[in-house]
Design an enzyme around this catalytic site. Structure first.
Site, PDB file in Angstrom:
ATOM      1  N   ASP A  56       1.063  -1.396  -0.249  1.00 51.57           N
ATOM      2  CA  ASP A  56       0.305   0.135  -0.179  1.00 51.57           C
ATOM      3  C   ASP A  56       1.047   0.938   0.257  1.00 51.57           C
ATOM      4  O   ASP A  56       2.202   1.330   0.526  1.00 51.57           O
ATOM      5  CB  ASP A  56      -1.438   0.039   0.954  1.00 51.57           C
ATOM      6  CG  ASP A  56      -0.384  -0.120   2.593  1.00 51.57           C
ATOM      7  OD1 ASP A  56       0.725  -1.278   2.547  1.00 51.57           O
ATOM      8  OD2 ASP A  56      -0.549   0.676   3.632  1.00 51.57           O
ATOM      9  N   GLU A  73      -0.519  -1.451   6.756  1.00 49.72           N
ATOM     10  CA  GLU A  73       1.408  -0.532   6.067  1.00 49.72           C
ATOM     11  C   GLU A  73       0.799   0.652   6.768  1.00 49.72           C
ATOM     12  O   GLU A  73       0.983   1.377   8.396  1.00 49.72           O
ATOM     13  CB  GLU A  73       2.518  -0.812   5.900  1.00 49.72           C
ATOM     14  CG  GLU A  73       3.725  -0.754   6.930  1.00 49.72           C
ATOM     15  CD  GLU A  73       3.887   0.976   6.853  1.00 49.72           C
ATOM     16  OE1 GLU A  73       4.687   0.997   7.719  1.00 49.72           O
ATOM     17  OE2 GLU A  73       2.993   2.008   6.198  1.00 49.72           O
ATOM     18  N   GLU A  74       0.251   1.797   6.131  1.00 53.96           N
ATOM     19  CA  GLU A  74       0.481   3.398   5.687  1.00 53.96           C
ATOM     20  C   GLU A  74      -0.719   3.724   6.743  1.00 53.96           C
ATOM     21  O   GLU A  74      -1.101   4.722   6.976  1.00 53.96           O
ATOM     22  CB  GLU A  74       0.394   3.564   4.469  1.00 53.96           C
ATOM     23  CG  GLU A  74       1.113   3.656   4.131  1.00 53.96           C
ATOM     24  CD  GLU A  74       2.565   4.287   3.949  1.00 53.96           C
ATOM     25  OE1 GLU A  74       2.665   5.020   5.141  1.00 53.96           O
ATOM     26  OE2 GLU A  74       3.883   4.134   3.600  1.00 53.96           O
ATOM     27  N   GLU A 111      11.888  -2.023   4.244  1.00 55.91           N
ATOM     28  CA  GLU A 111      11.593  -0.156   3.846  1.00 55.91           C
ATOM     29  C   GLU A 111      12.985   0.379   4.022  1.00 55.91           C
ATOM     30  O   GLU A 111      13.951   0.506   4.616  1.00 55.91           O
ATOM     31  CB  GLU A 111      11.207   0.258   5.714  1.00 55.91           C
ATOM     32  CG  GLU A 111       9.189   0.069   5.865  1.00 55.91           C
ATOM     33  CD  GLU A 111       8.148   0.864   5.288  1.00 55.91           C
ATOM     34  OE1 GLU A 111       8.562   1.478   4.485  1.00 55.91           O
ATOM     35  OE2 GLU A 111       7.745   0.277   5.656  1.00 55.91           O
TER      36      GLU A 111
HETATM   37 ZN    ZN Z   1       7.393   2.415   3.790  1.00 58.75          ZN
END
Ligand code: ZN
Length: 423
Positions: free
Chosen positions: A108, A173-174, A196
């Site tokens: 995402d 995740e966001e 990341e």
């Molecule tokens: Zn990220």
């Protein structure tokens, strides 16, 4: 670091292959950027990820999260149902006797709005010099591409690992972390790395984050007699001030992992909505906020501090006594986490970083949240390590293409050394 000749030879072959196929690595990042994947639109890119992993010979599962997950500690609620927005798991079983590893990446991305601020189409990857521009090019389709290409190169070179290698390609995740929370409950491993973008440093600690909405009720009235109404926007001012005071107080506390970090705890009043007409006293106002907390502090403790700050701000106000402020917890509701620098996986990653870059691996304590926490909560030591770039969550997000090959080499050598090589 291993001195086993089989492992050393395999690492040399893998490094040569990474250099030889740099173009394919860049193209994989670009292809991932071409699949727009903001919240709610993750299905298509996960289809691409699943197919890529399948063609690399992994056992692939494409699976929807269960709605009951939202009730678990440290889960959040994005407001979007899980159905049709799957996680993808790829498993490559080891030949035995090695340590297992999870590589994690989220697909995402945050919205590219306002698109007018971009110099390039956010969904059309554009290479200018050493930079690849596009939404997610940096955060974190660069890491997703590494999670896809490393198993592909191992397969193509015929390198077999002794320990299991598991790829988690996750959603949300966001905004909540629910994708990795769900994945962390399905697979155990001896270590995990979230790829990341960290600019070649290790994120070994990060804050927890809570989102919350504060609702203030007023009384609408014609502005020609504004004094007869109750202005919900101005009634929200002492609440905002109390939250800012809480932010200041939390930053007076310290945490060893955040020593030297400027203002580690951050309140953000990110959205304010209230009123709809200059000549009408607004009857409602809502603040949508984000506040972080040090690792080790629970969600319940942080909620109590927020509630106490707001209660203090409205105490003694007769309007609020009859029209209480509402607090709704939405989005992130998670504690932070740390991983010990003494963990064997952290030590080994640092050793390979130093070998490739010729300098010690930097350390980063994150003032934002990331998905490593769920593995640490589950007893799987995890940190973040990845590429270099800029403008994450902003216009003209970019990946420094020069960081792809060295990051792939560090992660590739780490995988072989950690899991062990059988052939
Ligand atoms: Zn990220």
């Amino acid at each position: 670091m291993s001195t086993n000749p089989t492992t050393t030879r395999a690492i040399e072959r893998l490094w040569q292959e990474i250099e030889r196929r740099e173009g394919e690595l860049v193209e994989t990042v670009a292809e991932l950027v071409r699949h727009p994947s903001p919240l709610g639109q993750e299905a298509e890119i996960q289809g691409y990820v699943a197919e890529h992993l399948r063609r690399s010979g992994l056992d692939v599962e494409v699976w929807d999260l269960d709605e009951s997950l939202k009730l678990l500690p440290n889960a959040g609620d994005s407001g979007v149902p899980f159905l049709g927005r799957p996680n993808v798991t790829g498993r490559s079983a080891g030949t035995g006797g090695g340590r297992s590893l999870i590589l994690n990446g989220h697909v995402d991305v945050v919205s590219p709005e306002p698109v007018e601020a971009w110099s390039y189409d956010p969904w059309l990857p554009t290479i200018v010099g050493d930079r690849l521009y596009g939404r997610g090019a940096h955060d974190m389709k660069s890491g997703d591409a590494l999670n896809l290409m490393l198993p592909r190169l191992l397969r193509d070179l015929g390198i077999e690992l002794q320990g299991d290698l598991i790829i988690h390609s996750v959603i949300e995740e966001e905004c909540t972390g629910n994708g990795t929370l769900a994945a962390s409950l399905r697979d155990q491993a001896d270590a995990a790395i979230v790829t990341e973008p960290t600019g070649g440093a290790l994120t070994h600690a990060h804050v927890g984050v809570l989102w919350f909405r504060v609702g203030v009720t007023g009384k609408s009235w014609h502005a020609m007699q504004a004094w007869r109404g109750v202005n919900a926007i101005t009634k929200a001012i002492p609440i905002m001030q109390a939250l800012q005071a809480l932010d200041a107080r939390l930053n007076e506390q310290t945490h060893p992992a955040f020593a030297g970090v400027e203002h580690p705890i951050n309140l953000n009043i990110g959205v304010i909505q209230g009123g709809d007409w200059p000549s009408t006293v607004p009857g409602a106002c809502e603040l949508h906020c984000r506040l972080s907390c040090y690792p080790g502090q629970s969600v319940a403790e942080t909620r109590r501090e927020i509630e106490a700050a707001i209660a203090g701000a409205v105490a003694g106000d007769s309007w609020f006594a009859e029209h209480p402020v509402s607090i709704v917890w939405d989005g992130f509701q998670s504690a932070g986490s740390t991983v010990s620098l003494d963990e064997p996986s952290v030590q080994l990653l640092g050793a390979w970083h130093a070998r490739v870059f010729g300098a010690p691996m930097g350390l980063n304590a994150g003032t934002g949240i990331n998905d490593m926490r769920y593995y640490n909560f589950a007893g799987v030591p995890a940190g973040c390590y990845g590429t270099l770039g800029g403008n994450a969550h902003g216009a003209d997000e970019w990946l420094d293409l020069r960081s792809l090959v060295p990051t792939a080499k560090v992660l590739g050598a780490f995988i072989l050394d950690w899991c062990g090589v059988s052939s």
